[in-house]
Design an enzyme around this catalytic site. Structure first.
Site, PDB file in Angstrom:
ATOM      1  N   ASP A   1     -32.024   0.141  10.687  1.00 42.62           N
ATOM      2  CA  ASP A   1     -33.405   0.616  10.873  1.00 42.62           C
ATOM      3  C   ASP A   1     -33.525   2.026  10.302  1.00 42.62           C
ATOM      4  O   ASP A   1     -32.537   2.767  10.255  1.00 42.62           O
ATOM      5  CB  ASP A   1     -33.751   0.707  12.371  1.00 42.62           C
TER       6      ASP A   1
ATOM      7  N   ARG B   1     -36.276  -4.069   4.078  1.00 38.31           N
ATOM      8  CA  ARG B   1     -37.431  -4.352   4.946  1.00 38.31           C
ATOM      9  C   ARG B   1     -38.454  -3.240   4.682  1.00 38.31           C
ATOM     10  O   ARG B   1     -38.132  -2.057   4.846  1.00 38.31           O
ATOM     11  CB  ARG B   1     -37.007  -4.324   6.409  1.00 38.31           C
TER      12      ARG B   1
HETATM   13  C1  FAD Z   1     -39.946  -6.121  12.019  1.00 40.35           C
HETATM   14  C2  FAD Z   1     -40.327  -4.677  12.035  1.00 40.35           C
HETATM   15  C3  FAD Z   1     -39.341  -3.708  11.973  1.00 40.35           C
HETATM   16  C4  FAD Z   1     -39.678  -2.356  11.944  1.00 40.35           C
HETATM   17  N1  FAD Z   1     -38.699  -1.411  11.727  1.00 40.35           N
HETATM   18  C5  FAD Z   1     -39.052  -0.111  11.565  1.00 40.35           C
HETATM   19  C6  FAD Z   1     -38.109   0.881  11.183  1.00 40.35           C
HETATM   20  O1  FAD Z   1     -36.919   0.606  10.983  1.00 40.35           O
HETATM   21  N2  FAD Z   1     -38.543   2.159  11.043  1.00 40.35           N
HETATM   22  C7  FAD Z   1     -39.865   2.525  11.229  1.00 40.35           C
HETATM   23  O2  FAD Z   1     -40.207   3.696  11.048  1.00 40.35           O
HETATM   24  N3  FAD Z   1     -40.768   1.604  11.609  1.00 40.35           N
HETATM   25  C8  FAD Z   1     -40.410   0.312  11.783  1.00 40.35           C
HETATM   26  N4  FAD Z   1     -41.352  -0.620  12.136  1.00 40.35           N
HETATM   27  C9  FAD Z   1     -42.702  -0.179  12.616  1.00 40.35           C
HETATM   28  C10 FAD Z   1     -43.670   0.068  11.497  1.00 40.35           C
HETATM   29  O3  FAD Z   1     -43.290   1.200  10.755  1.00 40.35           O
HETATM   30  C11 FAD Z   1     -45.095   0.272  12.039  1.00 40.35           C
HETATM   31  O4  FAD Z   1     -45.116   1.384  12.878  1.00 40.35           O
HETATM   32  C12 FAD Z   1     -45.653  -0.915  12.811  1.00 40.35           C
HETATM   33  O5  FAD Z   1     -45.261  -2.129  12.241  1.00 40.35           O
HETATM   34  C13 FAD Z   1     -47.200  -0.866  12.852  1.00 40.35           C
HETATM   35  O6  FAD Z   1     -47.723  -0.926  11.553  1.00 40.35           O
HETATM   36  P1  FAD Z   1     -48.359  -2.235  10.888  1.00 40.35           P
HETATM   37  O7  FAD Z   1     -47.725  -2.408   9.546  1.00 40.35           O
HETATM   38  O8  FAD Z   1     -48.233  -3.388  11.775  1.00 40.35           O
HETATM   39  O9  FAD Z   1     -49.849  -1.836  10.553  1.00 40.35           O
HETATM   40  P2  FAD Z   1     -51.011  -1.182  11.427  1.00 40.35           P
HETATM   41  O10 FAD Z   1     -52.054  -0.789  10.446  1.00 40.35           O
HETATM   42  O11 FAD Z   1     -50.454  -0.131  12.337  1.00 40.35           O
HETATM   43  O12 FAD Z   1     -51.506  -2.376  12.311  1.00 40.35           O
HETATM   44  C14 FAD Z   1     -52.202  -3.491  11.793  1.00 40.35           C
HETATM   45  C15 FAD Z   1     -52.677  -4.355  12.940  1.00 40.35           C
HETATM   46  O13 FAD Z   1     -51.551  -4.927  13.608  1.00 40.35           O
HETATM   47  C16 FAD Z   1     -51.748  -4.928  15.007  1.00 40.35           C
HETATM   48  N5  FAD Z   1     -50.748  -4.028  15.630  1.00 40.35           N
HETATM   49  C17 FAD Z   1     -49.973  -3.093  15.014  1.00 40.35           C
HETATM   50  N6  FAD Z   1     -49.147  -2.482  15.903  1.00 40.35           N
HETATM   51  C18 FAD Z   1     -49.451  -3.011  17.105  1.00 40.35           C
HETATM   52  C19 FAD Z   1     -48.951  -2.796  18.413  1.00 40.35           C
HETATM   53  N7  FAD Z   1     -48.006  -1.890  18.674  1.00 40.35           N
HETATM   54  N8  FAD Z   1     -49.480  -3.538  19.419  1.00 40.35           N
HETATM   55  C20 FAD Z   1     -50.441  -4.455  19.193  1.00 40.35           C
HETATM   56  N9  FAD Z   1     -50.951  -4.722  17.960  1.00 40.35           N
HETATM   57  C21 FAD Z   1     -50.458  -4.000  16.937  1.00 40.35           C
HETATM   58  C22 FAD Z   1     -53.148  -4.437  15.248  1.00 40.35           C
HETATM   59  O14 FAD Z   1     -53.996  -5.551  15.268  1.00 40.35           O
HETATM   60  C23 FAD Z   1     -53.414  -3.577  14.044  1.00 40.35           C
HETATM   61  O15 FAD Z   1     -54.776  -3.455  13.758  1.00 40.35           O
HETATM   62  C24 FAD Z   1     -41.042  -1.976  12.104  1.00 40.35           C
HETATM   63  C25 FAD Z   1     -42.034  -2.954  12.168  1.00 40.35           C
HETATM   64  C26 FAD Z   1     -41.701  -4.282  12.117  1.00 40.35           C
HETATM   65  C27 FAD Z   1     -42.792  -5.293  12.140  1.00 40.35           C
END
Ligand code: FAD
Length: 320
Positions: free
Chosen positions: A130, A182
């Site tokens: 990560d 990722r």
């Molecule tokens: C499999 C996976 C691994 C990850 N690993 C890392 C990592 O190693 N390092 C790192 O910095 N980040 C990591 N992340 C987190 C990532 O960086 C984002 O903070 C997170 O995924 C929210 O962004 P989004 O792309 O979903 O878009 P956003 O624009 O934040 O969200 C889009 C839509 O998704 C839904 N959504 C998003 N988050 C939530 C929530 N918490 N609860 C409910 N609904 C939500 C909502 O409907 C929102 O409108 C990971 C995410 C995933 C999916």
């Protein structure tokens, strides 16, 4: 508006102690966490596997502050690999280098990482590193390349955060070494000197970087997703954002990337209906399944991503 204070509070020890002893907080956190024990997590993985989704298991915890604790966590992570093997579930693992002592001593962290990767290689399993906040990125990159070039591991992959200006360069370099990446937007609070402050620029960068990964995935030698669900392809699109998912699908169709050369990744408990509908359309889907007692910082970052989660938390308090 609430994002920065919540991310800031995710590092506050006093709040961690307060919330972790509070039954309601624990109950709400369990929406995003598969349980506190490894057995709970394996059960959650089985259910997801039955719904045609693969997983990546993550033992919660970060910023380990003593070598002894880092070694204990290393041992616990090795136990996850054994549990995956014994139970036959379709899962790999995700780890954080600050769990293994990155902030104390890079060499100690390296030794712990070698132990995990050696065990994973023996069990033919993949390990995702990560990406944490920007103070850890250079050291994380250094250790990744040390594992690949000095120790010869190829069962290890990385994460790129599209909110950082440096990510175009980092993605190019990682792809030149066939790294399984990722792509995420980024979960920490970074200053505008190093990260796009506006969401629309983070989204644009996300699409651009996914294009770069899919262009690499198109080549004949680029690996497919593994039959046992453990090995990811080069391209993992990790987002819950429907527009980003649609963009990746449209670009892969336009350029002829087959479904088994990409996968979508989402977090446990978030947008379950999207997870299921992508899997039903035949796209490989992998769910990140965190478990353990150290859920506080992970939970706070999930609250920060979506204010509605915070209201759910507050209303649970008044309902209780
Ligand atoms: C499999 C996976 C691994 C990850 N690993 C890392 C990592 O190693 N390092 C790192 O910095 N980040 C990591 N992340 C987190 C990532 O960086 C984002 O903070 C997170 O995924 C929210 O962004 P989004 O792309 O979903 O878009 P956003 O624009 O934040 O969200 C889009 C839509 O998704 C839904 N959504 C998003 N988050 C939530 C929530 N918490 N609860 C409910 N609904 C939500 C909502 O409907 C929102 O409108 C990971 C995410 C995933 C999916």
């Amino acid at each position: 508006m609430l994002r920065s204070p919540l991310i800031y509070l995710s590092e506050a020890d006093w709040l961690r102690r307060l919330l972790m002893d509070w039954k309601i907080a624990r109950r709400v956190a369990l929406r995003f966490v598969a349980g506190e024990r490894l057995a709970d997590a394996i059960l959650a993985v089985r259910v997801l596997n039955e719904r045609s989704m693969n997983t990546t298991l993550n033992l919660l915890g970060e910023d380990t502050d003593t070598p002894k604790k880092a070694q204990k966590i290393t041992q616990d992570i090795i136990a996850i690999l054994d549990a995956i093997e014994e139970s036959g579930v379709r899962s790999n693992i995700s780890i954080k280098l600050t769990q293994l002592g990155l902030k104390q001593d890079e060499n100690l962290c390296s030794e712990n990482l070698v132990r995990i990767l050696t065990h994973a290689r023996r069990l033919k399993t993949f390990v995702r590193i990560d990406m944490e906040d920007s103070s850890c990125i250079d050291a994380t990159m250094r250790l990744y390349w040390r594992m690949r070039n000095e120790h010869g591991f190829n069962n290890v992959g990385m994460v790129i955060q599209s909110y950082l200006y440096r990510s175009d360069e980092d993605t190019k370099t990682l792809l030149s070494g066939d790294t399984r990446i990722r792509m995420v937007k980024g979960a920490y609070d970074e200053p505008s000197e190093i990260a796009y402050p506006k969401k629309k620029d983070v989204d644009k960068a996300f699409d651009r970087l996914v294009e770069m990964m899919l262009d690499t995935a198109r080549t004949e030698t680029s690996p497919l997703i593994g039959d046992d669900g453990k090995w990811p392809p080069i391209t993992a699109v990790a987002t819950h954002d429907q527009a980003r998912i649609d963009y990746a699908i449209a670009y892969s169709q336009k350029t002829g990337v087959p479904k088994n050369k990409m996968e979508f990744q989402m977090l446990y408990g978030i947008r379950r209906e999207t997870q299921e509908s992508l899997a039903a359309e035949g796209y490989p889907v992998r769910i990140y399944v965190p478990y353990g007692t150290e859920w506080f910082p992970y939970f706070m970052r999930r609250l920060a991503e979506r204010p509605a989660n915070l209201w759910f938390f507050v209303s649970s308090y008044f309902r209780s």
